[in-house]
Design a protein around this motif. Structure first.
Motif, short mmCIF file in Angstrom:
data_model
loop_
_atom_site.label_atom_id
_atom_site.label_comp_id
_atom_site.label_asym_id
_atom_site.label_seq_id
_atom_site.Cartn_x
_atom_site.Cartn_y
_atom_site.Cartn_z
N ILE A 281 0.84 -1.21 0.00
CA ILE A 281 0.00 0.00 0.00
C ILE A 281 0.87 1.25 0.00
CG2 ILE A 281 -1.54 1.37 1.45
CD1 ILE A 281 -3.08 -0.68 -0.06
N ARG A 282 1.96 1.23 0.75
CA ARG A 282 2.86 2.40 0.76
C ARG A 282 3.50 2.63 -0.61
NH1 ARG A 282 4.28 0.06 5.80
NH2 ARG A 282 6.23 -0.79 4.95
N VAL A 283 3.89 1.54 -1.26
CA VAL A 283 4.50 1.66 -2.59
C VAL A 283 3.49 2.19 -3.60
CG1 VAL A 283 5.49 0.33 -4.50
CG2 VAL A 283 6.24 -0.12 -2.17
N ILE A 284 2.28 1.67 -3.56
CA ILE A 284 1.23 2.15 -4.47
C ILE A 284 0.92 3.60 -4.18
CG2 ILE A 284 -1.20 1.86 -5.10
CD1 ILE A 284 -0.83 -1.16 -4.42
N ARG A 285 0.89 3.95 -2.91
CA ARG A 285 0.62 5.34 -2.52
C ARG A 285 1.67 6.30 -3.09
NH1 ARG A 285 -2.64 7.02 1.58
NH2 ARG A 285 -2.72 4.92 2.45
N ARG A 286 2.93 5.85 -3.12
CA ARG A 286 3.98 6.72 -3.68
C ARG A 286 3.71 7.00 -5.16
NH1 ARG A 286 7.71 3.56 -0.63
NH2 ARG A 286 8.52 2.51 -2.48
N GLY A 287 3.30 5.97 -5.89
CA GLY A 287 2.99 6.18 -7.30
C GLY A 287 1.80 7.09 -7.48
N TRP A 288 0.77 6.87 -6.68
CA TRP A 288 -0.42 7.73 -6.75
C TRP A 288 -0.07 9.18 -6.43
CZ3 TRP A 288 -2.59 10.43 -2.62
CH2 TRP A 288 -3.84 11.01 -2.86
N ALA A 289 0.76 9.39 -5.41
CA ALA A 289 1.12 10.74 -4.98
C ALA A 289 1.88 11.49 -6.05
CB ALA A 289 1.94 10.68 -3.69
N GLU A 290 2.59 10.78 -6.94
CA GLU A 290 3.34 11.43 -8.01
C GLU A 290 2.48 11.66 -9.25
OE1 GLU A 290 6.27 12.74 -8.09
OE2 GLU A 290 6.80 12.21 -6.03
N SER A 291 1.30 11.07 -9.30
CA SER A 291 0.42 11.25 -10.46
C SER A 291 -0.23 12.62 -10.42
CB SER A 291 -0.66 10.17 -10.48
OG SER A 291 -1.60 10.38 -9.44
N THR A 292 -0.77 13.03 -11.55
CA THR A 292 -1.47 14.32 -11.60
C THR A 292 -2.62 14.36 -10.60
OG1 THR A 292 -0.89 14.58 -13.93
CG2 THR A 292 -2.71 15.91 -13.09
N ALA A 293 -3.39 13.27 -10.54
CA ALA A 293 -4.52 13.23 -9.60
C ALA A 293 -4.03 13.27 -8.16
CB ALA A 293 -5.33 11.97 -9.84
N GLY A 294 -2.93 12.57 -7.86
CA GLY A 294 -2.41 12.57 -6.51
C GLY A 294 -1.89 13.92 -6.09
N ARG A 295 -1.16 14.59 -6.99
CA ARG A 295 -0.63 15.92 -6.66
C ARG A 295 -1.77 16.91 -6.47
NH1 ARG A 295 2.87 14.59 -10.92
NH2 ARG A 295 1.92 16.16 -12.27
N ARG A 296 -2.82 16.76 -7.27
CA ARG A 296 -3.97 17.66 -7.12
C ARG A 296 -4.61 17.44 -5.76
NH1 ARG A 296 -7.01 15.75 -10.88
NH2 ARG A 296 -6.05 16.98 -12.55
N ALA A 297 -4.78 16.19 -5.36
CA ALA A 297 -5.38 15.89 -4.06
C ALA A 297 -4.55 16.46 -2.91
CB ALA A 297 -5.54 14.38 -3.90
N GLN A 298 -3.24 16.40 -3.05
CA GLN A 298 -2.38 16.95 -2.00
C GLN A 298 -2.48 18.47 -1.94
OE1 GLN A 298 1.60 14.68 -1.67
NE2 GLN A 298 0.86 14.24 -3.75
N ARG A 299 -2.56 19.12 -3.09
CA ARG A 299 -2.73 20.58 -3.09
C ARG A 299 -4.03 20.97 -2.43
NH1 ARG A 299 -0.74 20.12 -8.42
NH2 ARG A 299 -2.86 20.38 -9.25
N LEU A 300 -5.11 20.25 -2.76
CA LEU A 300 -6.42 20.56 -2.17
C LEU A 300 -6.40 20.33 -0.67
CD1 LEU A 300 -8.81 18.99 -4.85
CD2 LEU A 300 -8.43 21.43 -4.38
N ALA A 301 -5.70 19.26 -0.24
CA ALA A 301 -5.62 18.99 1.19
C ALA A 301 -4.86 20.09 1.91
CB ALA A 301 -4.95 17.63 1.43
N ARG A 302 -3.79 20.57 1.29
CA ARG A 302 -3.00 21.65 1.92
C ARG A 302 -3.80 22.94 2.00
NH1 ARG A 302 1.39 19.23 -0.96
NH2 ARG A 302 1.07 20.65 -2.72
N SER A 303 -4.52 23.25 0.91
CA SER A 303 -5.31 24.48 0.91
C SER A 303 -6.46 24.40 1.90
CB SER A 303 -5.84 24.77 -0.50
OG SER A 303 -6.74 23.76 -0.91
N GLY A 304 -7.03 23.19 2.06
CA GLY A 304 -8.10 23.01 3.03
C GLY A 304 -7.59 23.15 4.45
N ALA A 305 -6.38 22.63 4.67
CA ALA A 305 -5.79 22.73 6.02
C ALA A 305 -5.47 24.18 6.35
CB ALA A 305 -4.53 21.87 6.09
N ALA A 306 -5.09 24.92 5.31
CA ALA A 306 -4.78 26.33 5.55
C ALA A 306 -6.02 27.12 5.87
CB ALA A 306 -4.08 26.90 4.32
#
Length: 306
Positions: A281-306
């Protein structure tokens, strides 16, 4: 990089990674652990529909909130690729029994090698045999779809079959089947042997790709081997793959007999299936996090946290 986000991918775990006994009693604790690790599905090994406890299996899967995936195959004397009409009919009957079993345990997917015999081939598979298999498998795939079950067929490496070794051959097989419901199952373990460009093969198969299985070159942990699993995940997602994912690995001491010999598992690349499950799961998560969809999700999470 934030890897603590919920992984919005539908991932299945092959239970033979962790145990040889796929009885309801043995499976129950494993399924609970898998659900906690983030898996939505678990793949069963091929089982005899006449002998397996379908009701018990359905109960433990329901209790764990995990959806099963069943598997099927062919045997000597029951082979849809055979020239003999009686053998072809017996092979098709075996596939139909597997569909019934899948429905009985609550599965909505049937994996496996439904197009012929598994094992070291004695030579090239004649095209006529592939045609015969495709016609039979296509009919059963349509029947399965009417039951709400997606039938897939796995593309194997040259040491396990000479019928279908590449994504291109798999696409041709779907056309030959005449079925709009049959789907392709690709596995990075096999693709590492057969495909010149793994990501290009996945991209080509996307219109009919129903299951993308992640397996390492040495059959062990997804993070250690010749296959760059995170890169495969990232590229597949960026290319538009939205289907199900599988995790597969085998260790001789865990998979048991006769499966270990059948699959040519001669070593023990790991000794803890649940540890492998978490690492995968951690390995798959790394691939997802580098994808366009994963990076978008991380940006939205950061903006929501802010």
């Amino acid at each position: 990089m934030n890897l603590d986000l919920d992984l919005d991918l539908d991932v299945a775990f092959h239970v033979s990674i962790a145990l040889a006994d796929a009885s309801p009693v043995a499976l129950a604790p494993l399924l609970g652990e898998l659900r906690g690790a983030g898996y939505r599905r678990a793949v069963l090994p091929p089982m005899n529909p006449q002998e397996a406890d379908a009701a018990g299996l359905r109960r433990v899967f329901d209790e764990a909130d995990i959806v099963p995936i069943a598997m099927t195959g062919q045997q000597p004397g029951a082979d849809v690729s055979s020239e003999d009409s009686t053998e072809r009919r017996a092979g098709a009957d075996a596939l139909r029994a597997a569909v019934e079993f899948a429905a009985a345990i609550g599965a909505d997917q049937l994996n496996g090698v439904p197009y012929g015999l598994f094992g070291p081939p004695g030579g090239p598979t004649p095209f006529a045999a592939v045609e015969r298999a495709a016609r039979e498998v296509g009919v059963v795939a349509d029947e399965a779809a009417a039951r709400g079950i997606t039938m897939t067929f796995e593309v194997l490496n040259r040491y396990e079959t000479s019928a279908l070794n590449t994504a291109a051959q798999a696409l041709d097989f779907v056309v030959l089947s005449g079925s709009e419901n049959l789907r392709i199952h690709l596995d990075t373990f096999h693709m590492a042997v057969e495909e010149a460009d793994m990501s290009a093969a996945i991209r080509a198969a996307l219109p009919k790709l129903g299951y993308l299985e992640l397996g390492q070159s040495g059959r062990g942990h997804l993070g250690s081997g010749a296959v760059d699993i995170p890169a495969v995940v990232q590229t597949a997602i960026d290319d538009g793959y939205t289907g199900r994912w599988g995790v597969e690995a085998f260790s001789r001491g865990l998979v048991g007999q006769p499966a270990a010999d059948i699959l040519a598992i001669w070593r023990d690349p790991f000794d803890d299936g649940l540890e492998l499950a978490s690492e995968a799961i951690r390995v798959i998560r790394r691939g997802w996090a580098e994808s366009t969809a994963g990076r978008r999700a991380q940006r939205l999470a950061r903006s929501g946290a802010a």
